[in-house]
Scaffold this motif. Structure first.
Motif, mmCIF file in Angstrom:
data_model
loop_
_atom_site.group_PDB
_atom_site.id
_atom_site.type_symbol
_atom_site.label_atom_id
_atom_site.label_comp_id
_atom_site.label_asym_id
_atom_site.label_seq_id
_atom_site.Cartn_x
_atom_site.Cartn_y
_atom_site.Cartn_z
ATOM 1 N N ALA A 1 -12.461 0.655 -0.544
ATOM 2 C CA ALA A 1 -13.009 -0.042 0.622
ATOM 3 C C ALA A 1 -11.893 -0.571 1.517
ATOM 4 C CB ALA A 1 -13.920 -1.182 0.168
ATOM 5 N N ALA A 2 -10.839 -1.118 0.913
ATOM 6 C CA ALA A 2 -9.715 -1.628 1.701
ATOM 7 C C ALA A 2 -9.013 -0.503 2.459
ATOM 8 C CB ALA A 2 -8.726 -2.341 0.788
ATOM 9 N N ALA A 3 -8.894 0.649 1.816
ATOM 10 C CA ALA A 3 -8.213 1.774 2.451
ATOM 11 C C ALA A 3 -8.995 2.307 3.649
ATOM 12 C CB ALA A 3 -7.988 2.888 1.433
ATOM 13 N N HIS A 4 -10.326 2.199 3.615
ATOM 14 C CA HIS A 4 -11.154 2.739 4.680
ATOM 15 C C HIS A 4 -11.557 1.698 5.715
ATOM 16 C CE1 HIS A 4 -11.571 5.988 1.696
ATOM 17 N NE2 HIS A 4 -11.816 6.759 2.733
ATOM 18 N N ALA A 5 -11.112 0.461 5.561
ATOM 19 C CA ALA A 5 -11.427 -0.578 6.535
ATOM 20 C C ALA A 5 -10.570 -0.416 7.787
ATOM 21 C CB ALA A 5 -11.198 -1.961 5.922
ATOM 22 N N ASP A 6 -11.060 -0.919 8.904
ATOM 23 C CA ASP A 6 -10.307 -0.888 10.153
ATOM 24 C C ASP A 6 -9.317 -2.047 10.245
ATOM 25 O OD1 ASP A 6 -11.721 1.388 11.472
ATOM 26 O OD2 ASP A 6 -13.418 0.041 11.213
ATOM 27 N N ALA A 7 -9.618 -3.137 9.565
ATOM 28 C CA ALA A 7 -8.735 -4.300 9.545
ATOM 29 C C ALA A 7 -8.966 -5.060 8.248
ATOM 30 C CB ALA A 7 -9.003 -5.199 10.748
ATOM 31 N N LEU A 8 -7.994 -5.891 7.873
ATOM 32 C CA LEU A 8 -8.072 -6.649 6.626
ATOM 33 C C LEU A 8 -7.901 -8.136 6.890
ATOM 34 C CD1 LEU A 8 -5.770 -4.489 4.277
ATOM 35 C CD2 LEU A 8 -8.260 -4.333 4.531
ATOM 36 N N ILE A 9 -8.634 -8.946 6.128
ATOM 37 C CA ILE A 9 -8.368 -10.376 6.029
ATOM 38 C C ILE A 9 -7.724 -10.588 4.666
ATOM 39 C CG2 ILE A 9 -9.347 -12.696 5.955
ATOM 40 C CD1 ILE A 9 -11.662 -11.718 7.633
ATOM 41 N N TRP A 10 -6.445 -10.904 4.668
ATOM 42 C CA TRP A 10 -5.678 -11.049 3.434
ATOM 43 C C TRP A 10 -5.644 -12.531 3.058
ATOM 44 C CZ3 TRP A 10 0.098 -9.147 2.927
ATOM 45 C CH2 TRP A 10 0.507 -9.269 1.595
ATOM 46 N N CYS A 11 -6.296 -12.894 1.970
ATOM 47 C CA CYS A 11 -6.442 -14.290 1.573
ATOM 48 C C CYS A 11 -5.446 -14.682 0.488
ATOM 49 C CB CYS A 11 -7.868 -14.549 1.056
ATOM 50 S SG CYS A 11 -9.153 -14.332 2.293
ATOM 51 N N ASP A 12 -4.870 -15.867 0.660
ATOM 52 C CA ASP A 12 -4.024 -16.445 -0.376
ATOM 53 C C ASP A 12 -4.063 -17.963 -0.239
ATOM 54 O OD1 ASP A 12 -1.290 -17.537 -1.460
ATOM 55 O OD2 ASP A 12 -1.525 -15.537 -2.341
ATOM 56 N N PRO A 13 -4.405 -18.683 -1.312
ATOM 57 C CA PRO A 13 -4.523 -20.143 -1.219
ATOM 58 C C PRO A 13 -3.197 -20.843 -0.945
ATOM 59 C CG PRO A 13 -5.615 -19.287 -3.190
ATOM 60 C CD PRO A 13 -4.790 -18.189 -2.631
ATOM 61 N N ASP A 14 -2.076 -20.231 -1.324
ATOM 62 C CA ASP A 14 -0.764 -20.861 -1.170
ATOM 63 C C ASP A 14 -0.048 -20.437 0.106
ATOM 64 O OD1 ASP A 14 -1.007 -22.179 -3.660
ATOM 65 O OD2 ASP A 14 -0.419 -20.324 -4.684
ATOM 66 N N GLY A 15 -0.581 -19.445 0.809
ATOM 67 C CA GLY A 15 0.075 -18.979 2.027
ATOM 68 C C GLY A 15 1.298 -18.138 1.771
ATOM 69 N N ASN A 16 1.415 -17.594 0.562
ATOM 70 C CA ASN A 16 2.542 -16.718 0.221
ATOM 71 C C ASN A 16 2.071 -15.269 0.225
ATOM 72 O OD1 ASN A 16 4.469 -18.816 -0.241
ATOM 73 N ND2 ASN A 16 3.443 -19.244 -2.193
ATOM 74 N N PHE A 17 2.552 -14.489 1.180
ATOM 75 C CA PHE A 17 2.099 -13.110 1.329
ATOM 76 C C PHE A 17 3.287 -12.182 1.107
ATOM 77 C CE2 PHE A 17 -0.573 -15.843 3.883
ATOM 78 C CZ PHE A 17 -1.855 -15.453 3.523
ATOM 79 N N ASP A 18 3.240 -11.457 0.025
ATOM 80 C CA ASP A 18 4.315 -10.531 -0.328
ATOM 81 C C ASP A 18 4.103 -9.225 0.430
ATOM 82 O OD1 ASP A 18 6.237 -8.961 -1.408
ATOM 83 O OD2 ASP A 18 5.621 -9.201 -3.499
#
Length: 355
Positions: free
Chosen positions: A204-221
């Motif tokens: 589903a993520a691969a076929h989405a047009d956009a992503l909302i990437w969630c992280d409670p700590d605000g650390n995005f690798d």
């Protein structure tokens, strides 16, 4: 001072355009052009809105509808003479070439959305992140109703949930998107059900047009972005649990789904990224046009695939006619009703059945 005069009030949103439409001074497309001008976020979108206001986009839609109606008339004329092998109103190869040409013209109007596997014309946005990142809670908060089960227990979400989200309230002209709540992405799974759940989430993520990437700590690798299916697409980095302190500074938006803090900011950001991800033309501004064009394209492509270009005549003209009628119905939403008299007129204009 003017508002203090008796009977004077502020105009409601769109009131002047609505009055012009009701009095016959504006067509519906021209009225939508006013809204598209207001909602335009780039010079290209502003140009598209201007063409809509001038009626030139409507003329393009009419030409597409005329082409579909002419093809349908010829196909239906052939159905009436299936018992006469020497009567072929239109050869399959010629029909296929005409269909391909119309599909290309539709693609030029709906831009990148024409190549999507989902053809409802709505941008698809997937909420992704690790387990217990607040994805389901955010999903429910954006929808303003409980749709997903939110729990502190990791792995509660096992299926991909999809719902429509209307963004026009906070971003006029934005329309609807398809919002998806995905299972938490975790490589440390063991059971068959968990493996299937992970596979569905990544697909589903691969076929989405956009992503909302969630992280409670605000650390995005950023190294994990490709694993999330985010390569080459818009990604909104959202720090969930905004009511709690955190050290990470990589979020575009910080939200709190419990009290609604910054949710409208996130909705406006979604309108921005999904509007740009479809097209810079009028279809990106007006969801009604985008949906109608996408439906028409799907039907035209189905008609084309039903044709053997090397055959002497159509093997299944009823099937082809059905697809063309569906496409014409979708275009009719943009240009008005196509009556049976229109079809009859086209039959006699292009094929003399008396000879």
């Amino acid at each position: 001072h003017v508002l203090k005069c008796p009977g004077t009030r502020l105009a409601t949103p769109g009131e002047f355009s609505a009055r012009a439409f009701l009095r016959g001074r504006l067509t519906l497309n021209e009225a939508e052009g006013v809204a598209a001008t207001i909602a335009a976020r780039s010079a290209e979108q502003l140009d598209a809105a201007r063409l809509l206001m001038e009626g030139r986009t409507g003329e393009t839609y009419r030409q597409l509808a005329d082409a579909c109606a002419a093809m349908l008339a010829l196909v239906e004329a052939g159905i009436d003479f299936t018992d006469q092998e020497d009567v072929v109103p239109i050869a399959p190869k010629v029909l296929g070439e005409r269909l391909r040409s119309v599909v290309q013209r539709v693609d030029s109007l709906i831009g990148a959305s024409g190549g999507r596997e989902h053809t409802d014309g709505q941008p698809r946005v997937a909420i992704v992140g690790n387990p217990n990142a607040g994805k389901s809670t955010l999903f429910n908060a954006l929808l303003e109703r409980r749709r997903a089960v939110a729990s502190p227990i990791a792995g509660t979400t096992r299926d991909v949930l999809s719902e429509r989200l209307d963004l026009s309230r906070v971003a006029p002209g934005a329309g609807e998107i398809e919002l998806q709540d995905l299972p938490g992405l975790d490589p440390r799974v063991g059971s068959v059900i968990e493996v299937q759940s992970q596979r569905a989430a990544r697909d589903a993520a691969a076929h989405a047009d956009a992503l909302i990437w969630c992280d409670p700590d605000g650390n995005f690798d950023e190294r994990s972005l490709a694993d999330l299916g985010g390569a080459g697409k818009a990604v909104l980095r959202v720090r969930t649990f905004g009511d709690r302190p955190a050290e990470g500074l990589g979020a575009h938006v910080e939200v709190c789904a419990l009290d609604g803090w910054h949710l409208d900011t996130l909705r406006r950001a979604l309108a921005d990224v999904t509007g740009g991800s479809i097209s810079e033309g009028v279809a990106s501004l007006l969801p009604r046009h985008r949906r109608a064009l996408a439906v028409a394209r799907k039907s035209l492509e189905s008609a084309r695939r039903s044709i053997d270009p090397d055959a002497a005549a159509l093997a299944a003209p009823e099937v082809v006619a059905g697809h063309l009628r569906h496409a014409l119905g979708a275009l009719g939403e943009l240009v008005g009703h196509i009556s049976p008299d229109d079809l009859i007129g086209r039959v006699f204009a292009t094929f003399c059945v008396g000879k």
